[in-house]
Design an enzyme around this catalytic site. Structure first.
Site, PDB file in Angstrom:
ATOM      1  N   SER A 134       0.804  -1.219   0.000  1.00 60.62           N
ATOM      2  CA  SER A 134       0.000   0.000   0.000  1.00 60.62           C
ATOM      3  C   SER A 134       0.836   1.268   0.000  1.00 60.62           C
ATOM      4  CB  SER A 134      -0.941   0.007   1.211  1.00 60.62           C
ATOM      5  OG  SER A 134      -1.888  -1.025   1.107  1.00 60.62           O
ATOM      6  N   GLU A 353     -10.149   6.897   2.251  1.00 58.63           N
ATOM      7  CA  GLU A 353      -9.723   5.493   2.236  1.00 58.63           C
ATOM      8  C   GLU A 353     -10.571   4.626   3.167  1.00 58.63           C
ATOM      9  OE1 GLU A 353      -5.873   2.624   3.165  1.00 58.63           O
ATOM     10  OE2 GLU A 353      -6.200   4.456   4.320  1.00 58.63           O
ATOM     11  N   ASP A 358      -8.585  -4.087   3.702  1.00 60.51           N
ATOM     12  CA  ASP A 358      -7.270  -4.712   3.574  1.00 60.51           C
ATOM     13  C   ASP A 358      -6.851  -5.435   4.853  1.00 60.51           C
ATOM     14  OD1 ASP A 358      -4.424  -4.836   2.307  1.00 60.51           O
ATOM     15  OD2 ASP A 358      -4.088  -3.811   4.204  1.00 60.51           O
TER      16      ASP A 358
END
Length: 522
Positions: A134, A353, A358
């Site tokens: 990321s 975000e 994730d």
């Protein structure tokens, strides 16, 4: 992690309907039916959803006609984008989207952003690895430059952990947040992770290692060289870009306080960066809980910093389970950020975000990953209502995928968290959702008996349940396939096709006429 078991009845009632279908044994090795077994069909929630009409030829012809007519009505908007909102579903691969549709009500459903008129695919590899992280991807989709694994806001001359190369400012690259501010717009970000985590840091930081979120970690890695370097938290408060951001909302208080000033503090330099932020200007405001965030008067606040937890924000389902929860949802933070930025007459850039899609995938917690995806879609839906597609370009994408997959031939409308409708060659069933690797391996495979554990024996009503992994790893890995891009608003049609991930900020900049590259205004 707080237990989520008491939420199970609610979760199952609102998102899945059970439907057990026994599987067929495999046929002979030469038969194509091994790959496409003729599975027994029984009643499932498909009928309950009123989808009998799908059995008719007319239904599919009419649906296709409507789709074509809808496409023909699209008119390219080639006006300058006043505002840009980039939504990032961290780890939200295409398999996650497919499973999330089932979670919100059925395979035929659409997440809010899947209704956007233009879609594409971006290629996510970074300079030194096929499967990225990321940090390198944030440099790509925010700064327009592909970089090395683990680095943020620097070019590929900087390898991970290279303190000397990080100190060389000619290696620094800047984000579209800076491009927008240089053009007279405002900028900000919202995240469910720490505000110093990899994805949001791409807006403002330059670092050779994503882990250097506070001075203690930076000094441990760089020694004396650290004297000439700033950790990520310092860059947010005092950096060239960070000190100008109008909105910064997320978690991660621990990186802003010395351990002597805050019991969870990770700094060792005696600093209170929150106090430093407040002292920079009278109009700077700091909030640390949902109640105070919702009370913020955008007209009376110049800059807003919100740190709602010591580390990442809790999962949405954890927030629901905690009667004393004081954290805002992603949707609430997004709305407040837009409210703040709409005070700027020249427009804005906002990065949002959904970071815990994730994190839950890394822990092979598929139920939570899908719920986080649904929450992410709610934030996008809210942003769409608060803005106009005439002057606001909204783009939704992901940084990378995961090894998460949806497999088997379960019946339409069946429980996405349940078993596939066939058995393995070992006689045991398998679940529809699984991972190629991860920490759950030992739970689903008996290493002494050298055989799989019946996964149905491990199914529980806990939302934090783990799902099977094929290879044993402490943390499940990312996947390397392309990820989706969904766009609405001015110049959204540019986001169709297959392209490099680093193209995204350049397309955004083109639409808004910011930055040094091609512009629609040229």
């Amino acid at each position: 992690m707080w237990t989520l078991k008491f939420l199970s009845l609610w979760l199952l009632a609102t998102t899945v309907w059970a439907g057990a279908v026994p599987g067929q044994p495999p046929l002979d090795d030469d038969s194509d039916d091994d790959m496409h077994p003729d599975l027994q069909q029984i009643h499932s929630r498909t009928t309950a959803r009123g989808l009998k009409k799908e059995k008719t030829r007319e239904y599919w012809l009419e649906a296709s006609k409507e789709h074509i007519l809808e496409k023909l009505e699209y008119v390219r908007n080639e006006k300058k984008a006043k505002n840009i909102i980039l939504f990032l579903g961290d780890g939200m691969g295409l398999a996650t989207l497919a499973a999330a549709r089932n979670y919100i009500g059925g395979e035929e459903q659409k997440l809010s952003f899947e209704k956007f008129p233009y879609t594409g695919l971006s290629k996510t590899y970074c300079v030194d690895k096929i499967v990225p992280d990321s940090a390198s991807t944030s440099t790509s989709y925010l700064c327009g430059v592909k970089a090395n694994y683990g680095t943020i806001g620097v070019n590929a001359h900087v390898r991970r952990g290279d303190c000397l190369a990080m100190a060389n400012t000619t290696n620094h690259v800047f984000s579209i947040a800076k491009w927008a501010m240089d053009a007279g717009k405002a900028a900000g970000f919202v995240t469910t992770t720490r505000v110093t985590h990899a994805s949001p840091s791409g807006n403002y930081a330059h670092t050779a290692d994503r882990e250097w979120e506070n001075n203690a970690l930076l000094e441990e890695a760089c020694g004396d060289q650290a004297e000439q370097l700033d950790d990520i938290a310092v860059q947010l408060i005092h950096g060239e870009v960070g000190r100008k951001l109008k909105v910064m909302l997320g978690g991660g208080r621990r990186n802003f306080y010395d351990q002597e000033l805050y019991k969870n503090g990770r700094r060792t330099d005696g600093r209170d960066l929150v106090a430093e932020f407040e002292s920079l200007a009278k109009g700077n405001k700091y909030v640390k809980n949902r109640k105070n965030l919702l009370k913020v008067d955008a007209k009376e606040t110049d800059r807003l910093l919100g740190l709602f937890s010591k580390s990442h924000l809790h999962y949405h389902l954890e927030q629901l389970a905690d009667e004393e929860n004081s954290e805002p949802t992603l949707e609430e933070m997004t709305e407040k950020a837009i409210e703040m930025l709409q005070q700027e007459e020249n427009g804005y850039f906002l990065f949002v975000e959904g970071g815990k899609i994730d994190i839950s995938h890394h822990d092979t917690m598929a139920r939570i990953a899908l719920d986080e995806t649904a929450e992410f879609a709610k934030a996008i839906k809210r942003a769409k209502k608060l803005t106009s597609q005439k002057d606001t370009l909204i783009v939704v994408t992901s940084d990378h995928s995961h090894t998460f997959s949806v497999g088997g031939y379960q019946s339409r409308g069946s429980d996405i968290f349940g078993e596939s409708k066939s058995t393995g060659t070992d006689g045991n069933p398998y679940l529809a959702l699984s991972y190629a690797n991860g920490k759950s391996f030992d739970s689903f495979y008996d290493t002494e008996a050298h055989q799989r554990v019946d996964p149905l024996s491990l199914l529980s009503d806990d939302a934090a349940q783990l799902f099977p992994a094929t290879a044993p790893l402490e943390s499940e890995t990312h996947g390397g396939e392309d990820v989706g891009v969904f766009a609405s608003g001015p110049w959204a049609h540019l986001f169709t096709g297959v392209y490099e991930q680093n193209t995204i900020p350049h397309l955004l900049a083109y639409a808004a006429c910011v930055g040094d590259g091609q512009k629609a205004c040229d």
